[in-house]
Design a protein around this motif. Structure first.
Motif, PDB file in Angstrom:
ATOM      1  N   GLY A  20       0.789  -1.223   0.000  1.00 48.67           N
ATOM      2  CA  GLY A  20       0.000   0.000   0.000  1.00 48.67           C
ATOM      3  C   GLY A  20       0.817   1.266   0.000  1.00 48.67           C
ATOM      4  O   GLY A  20       0.266   2.360   0.069  1.00 48.67           O
ATOM      5  N   PHE A  21       2.134   1.154  -0.068  1.00 47.89           N
ATOM      6  CA  PHE A  21       3.003   2.324  -0.138  1.00 47.89           C
ATOM      7  C   PHE A  21       4.354   1.873  -0.690  1.00 47.89           C
ATOM      8  O   PHE A  21       4.579   0.685  -0.915  1.00 47.89           O
ATOM      9  N   GLY A  22       5.239   2.838  -0.916  1.00 47.99           N
ATOM     10  CA  GLY A  22       6.610   2.500  -1.296  1.00 47.99           C
ATOM     11  C   GLY A  22       6.914   2.560  -2.774  1.00 47.99           C
ATOM     12  O   GLY A  22       8.029   2.230  -3.185  1.00 47.99           O
ATOM     13  N   GLY A  80      -1.980   2.869  -6.453  1.00 40.94           N
ATOM     14  CA  GLY A  80      -2.705   2.964  -5.198  1.00 40.94           C
ATOM     15  C   GLY A  80      -4.207   2.824  -5.371  1.00 40.94           C
ATOM     16  O   GLY A  80      -4.888   2.247  -4.510  1.00 40.94           O
ATOM     17  N   LEU A  81      -4.744   3.321  -6.471  1.00 39.24           N
ATOM     18  CA  LEU A  81      -6.185   3.203  -6.721  1.00 39.24           C
ATOM     19  C   LEU A  81      -6.605   1.743  -6.848  1.00 39.24           C
ATOM     20  O   LEU A  81      -7.717   1.370  -6.443  1.00 39.24           O
ATOM     21  N   GLN A  82      -5.737   0.915  -7.413  1.00 35.02           N
ATOM     22  CA  GLN A  82      -6.043  -0.519  -7.478  1.00 35.02           C
ATOM     23  C   GLN A  82      -6.129  -1.115  -6.086  1.00 35.02           C
ATOM     24  O   GLN A  82      -6.998  -1.944  -5.801  1.00 35.02           O
ATOM     25  N   GLY A  83      -5.243  -0.667  -5.200  1.00 37.99           N
ATOM     26  CA  GLY A  83      -5.279  -1.149  -3.823  1.00 37.99           C
ATOM     27  C   GLY A  83      -6.494  -0.641  -3.067  1.00 37.99           C
ATOM     28  O   GLY A  83      -7.061  -1.349  -2.228  1.00 37.99           O
ATOM     29  N   VAL A  84      -6.896   0.598  -3.352  1.00 36.11           N
ATOM     30  CA  VAL A  84      -8.104   1.150  -2.717  1.00 36.11           C
ATOM     31  C   VAL A  84      -9.324   0.304  -3.068  1.00 36.11           C
ATOM     32  O   VAL A  84     -10.179   0.044  -2.210  1.00 36.11           O
ATOM     33  N   TRP A  85      -9.395  -0.146  -4.300  1.00 33.69           N
ATOM     34  CA  TRP A  85     -10.559  -0.909  -4.747  1.00 33.69           C
ATOM     35  C   TRP A  85     -10.717  -2.205  -3.954  1.00 33.69           C
ATOM     36  O   TRP A  85     -11.850  -2.598  -3.615  1.00 33.69           O
ATOM     37  N   ARG A 125      -4.938  -1.329   5.739  1.00 36.11           N
ATOM     38  CA  ARG A 125      -4.798  -0.828   4.372  1.00 36.11           C
ATOM     39  C   ARG A 125      -5.884   0.185   4.032  1.00 36.11           C
ATOM     40  O   ARG A 125      -5.666   1.090   3.224  1.00 36.11           O
ATOM     41  N   ALA A 126      -7.059   0.044   4.645  1.00 36.92           N
ATOM     42  CA  ALA A 126      -8.163   0.968   4.393  1.00 36.92           C
ATOM     43  C   ALA A 126      -7.863   2.367   4.919  1.00 36.92           C
ATOM     44  O   ALA A 126      -8.542   3.326   4.542  1.00 36.92           O
ATOM     45  N   ILE A 152       0.336  -8.107  -9.303  1.00 38.28           N
ATOM     46  CA  ILE A 152       1.135  -9.197  -8.715  1.00 38.28           C
ATOM     47  C   ILE A 152       1.258  -8.986  -7.207  1.00 38.28           C
ATOM     48  O   ILE A 152       1.110  -9.925  -6.414  1.00 38.28           O
ATOM     49  N   GLY A 153       1.527  -7.734  -6.806  1.00 33.48           N
ATOM     50  CA  GLY A 153       1.634  -7.433  -5.378  1.00 33.48           C
ATOM     51  C   GLY A 153       0.339  -7.700  -4.636  1.00 33.48           C
ATOM     52  O   GLY A 153       0.348  -8.216  -3.509  1.00 33.48           O
ATOM     53  N   ILE A 154      -0.794  -7.369  -5.251  1.00 33.25           N
ATOM     54  CA  ILE A 154      -2.096  -7.606  -4.622  1.00 33.25           C
ATOM     55  C   ILE A 154      -2.336  -9.105  -4.441  1.00 33.25           C
ATOM     56  O   ILE A 154      -2.884  -9.545  -3.419  1.00 33.25           O
ATOM     57  N   ARG A 155      -1.927  -9.890  -5.410  1.00 32.05           N
ATOM     58  CA  ARG A 155      -2.080 -11.343  -5.280  1.00 32.05           C
ATOM     59  C   ARG A 155      -1.297 -11.876  -4.089  1.00 32.05           C
ATOM     60  O   ARG A 155      -1.780 -12.730  -3.338  1.00 32.05           O
TER      61      ARG A 155
END
Length: 250
Positions: free
Chosen positions: A24-26, A56-61, A168-169, A213-216
């Motif tokens: 979620g950062f970096g 980051g928007l992908q992570g927000v979703w 993460r939220a 890939i990171g989200i997986r």
């Protein structure tokens, strides 16, 4: 564009997208390690901000439900950060940016090293609205002054017994909003030249792939492992900042 520039651009985009999707950062911390080898600093930072927001928007979703459920908690961090951003930009005119970054990096290294060596992680159970708001304000201040908006919020959230999605939220939308404002500021100052926009478009697909890939990988982590990951990444990020900024003082 030479093959070397293209290779470094894509490698940095992939690495930056991956770490953002995972933690979620970096994005900038990893991507700039590649991009500063072949691009001017201003151009590299401008691209990294765009990539940070998009990945980051992908992570927000993926944590949208937790954001909705805990939106009051998020606002305690985010709203105080907004006035902190322009104040941070004012502070930057009065202090040395490398010195400030090294100070924060030292805090990240000490924090990360201390809790990495301890088997049990801290767990602050009680509600702390005043501290949350203070951390959010300081995050905005550091974002405006040194581009390190996520450092203090990440340290603080890693000490809360929240699930990885709850953590993460807070961190992901916080960083996206702060960096989106930075992106607007860069645009108003003419940072996004045609060449910079072209490089951004080339880097975009690699960033999005890296984020997925990171989200997986993130989905496979337990809550405890995610908290441990944040602490390790803070330590590693602090070291990267020191390696990058220390020469500027000499």
């Amino acid at each position: 564009m030479t093959g070397e520039v293209l290779a470094f651009l894509l490698a940095g985009a992939l690495a930056g997208g991956f770490i953002n999707g995972l933690a979620g950062f970096g994005t900038a911390l990893l991507a700039l390690g590649f991009w500063l080898q072949v691009l001017p600093p201003g151009q590299a930072v401008s691209i990294s901000v765009v990539m940070s927001v998009i990945s980051g928007l992908q992570g927000v979703w993926i944590v949208r439900r937790e954001i909705s459920t805990h939106r009051v908690r998020l606002m305690r961090f985010l709203l105080p950060a907004l006035p902190g951003i322009p104040l941070g930009a004012m502070v930057l005119s009065m202090i040395s940016a490398p010195a400030l970054k090294l100070t924060i990096a030292a805090m990240m290294i000490l924090y990360g090293a201390f809790f990495t060596l301890h088997r049990s992680l801290p767990s602050i159970q009680r509600p702390t609205p005043v501290v949350d708001s203070t951390v959010g304000f300081l995050g905005g201040l550091l974002g405006g002054a040194a581009g390190l908006s996520g450092a203090l919020p990440t340290m603080w959230c890693a000490m809360r017994p929240w699930t990885k999605a709850e953590t993460r939220a807070v961190l992901q939308p916080f960083n996206v909003v702060v960096l989106a404002l930075a992106m607007v500021t860069f645009a108003l100052h003419g940072q996004y030249t045609p060449e910079t926009l072209w490089l951004t478009l080339i880097a975009l697909p690699a960033t999005m792939i890296g984020a997925q890939i990171g989200i997986r990988v993130y989905r496979r982590l337990s809550d405890a492992r995610f908290r441990r990951l944040l602490i390790v990444l803070l330590f590693a990020s602090g070291l990267l900042i020191v390696l990058r900024e220390l020469p500027a003082l000499f």
